[in-house]
Write a protein that holds these residues in place. Structure first.
Motif, PDB file in Angstrom:
ATOM      1  N   ILE A   1       0.850  -1.244   0.024  1.00 10.62           N
ATOM      2  CA  ILE A   1      -0.232  -0.001  -0.004  1.00 10.62           C
ATOM      3  C   ILE A   1       0.818   1.193  -0.030  1.00 10.62           C
ATOM      4  N   MET A   2       2.023   1.110   0.687  1.00 12.65           N
ATOM      5  CA  MET A   2       2.756   2.297   0.739  1.00 12.65           C
ATOM      6  C   MET A   2       3.376   2.583  -0.697  1.00 12.65           C
ATOM      7  N   LYS A   3       3.616   1.606  -1.316  1.00 14.45           N
ATOM      8  CA  LYS A   3       4.300   1.772  -2.832  1.00 14.45           C
ATOM      9  C   LYS A   3       3.063   2.649  -3.656  1.00 14.45           C
ATOM     10  N   PRO A  34      -6.373  -0.693   9.578  1.00 13.66           N
ATOM     11  CA  PRO A  34      -4.780   0.051   9.491  1.00 13.66           C
ATOM     12  C   PRO A  34      -3.674  -0.989  10.203  1.00 13.66           C
ATOM     13  N   PHE A  35      -4.163  -2.176  10.830  1.00 13.64           N
ATOM     14  CA  PHE A  35      -3.177  -3.125  11.470  1.00 13.64           C
ATOM     15  C   PHE A  35      -3.272  -4.441  10.458  1.00 13.64           C
ATOM     16  N   ALA A  36      -3.792  -4.402   9.397  1.00 12.92           N
ATOM     17  CA  ALA A  36      -3.664  -5.541   8.826  1.00 12.92           C
ATOM     18  C   ALA A  36      -2.403  -6.078   8.348  1.00 12.92           C
ATOM     19  N   GLU A  43       5.111   2.573   8.643  1.00 12.22           N
ATOM     20  CA  GLU A  43       5.247   3.390   7.570  1.00 12.22           C
ATOM     21  C   GLU A  43       4.178   4.013   7.275  1.00 12.22           C
ATOM     22  N   LEU A  44       2.687   3.516   7.370  1.00 14.14           N
ATOM     23  CA  LEU A  44       1.536   4.276   7.440  1.00 14.14           C
ATOM     24  C   LEU A  44       1.572   5.640   8.101  1.00 14.14           C
ATOM     25  N   LEU A  45       1.791   5.391   9.336  1.00 16.66           N
ATOM     26  CA  LEU A  45       1.886   6.556  10.143  1.00 16.66           C
ATOM     27  C   LEU A  45       2.754   7.868   9.848  1.00 16.66           C
TER      28      LEU A  45
END
Length: 125
Positions: A1-3, A34-36, A43-45
């Protein structure tokens, strides 16, 4: 997802090369998980500067949402005429949009016309 988030951000920046540091981009991310396993929480935060945590509607809010979406479809029932409390109970964990989609899926134009002959039942939801 970050990519994917990084790619979208680069695409936005690339589409507006005249943008300066004073220009701002509002990037909104929304997730139910959010914690899957597929999400790296650190990275998400780090990606989002500001965070806002929203909870699902509570029981009394769900009753009002069910009634509101019924009203929008032209089905005006009072709280004592229909067991909205049952719908509120079984819809725990639903978002407001989920409740709206459910009402729209059940209260089709055809079903609304049939209400006089066949009253609504909770099991339809």
């Amino acid at each position: 997802i970050m990519k994917e988030l990084g790619n979208h951000l680069k695409r936005i920046k690339g589409a507006h090369p005249e943008a300066t540091r004073e220009d701002q981009i509002l990037f909104i991310g929304c997730t139910r998980q959010p914690f899957a396993e597929t999400v790296n929480p650190k990275e998400l935060l780090k990606f989002f500067e500001e965070k806002m945590w929203l909870s699902f509607p509570d029981y009394s809010s769900r009753i009002l949402l069910w009634k509101h979406f019924f009203d929008l479809k032209g089905v005006h029932l009072e709280l004592f005429e229909f067991p909205f409390s049952v719908l509120a109970k079984i819809s725990e964990g639903f978002t407001a949009g989920g409740i709206k989609n459910t009402v729209e899926g059940v209260l089709t134009e055809r079903r609304v016309k049939l209400l006089a002959k066949r009253p609504l039942e909770v099991k339809e939801f």
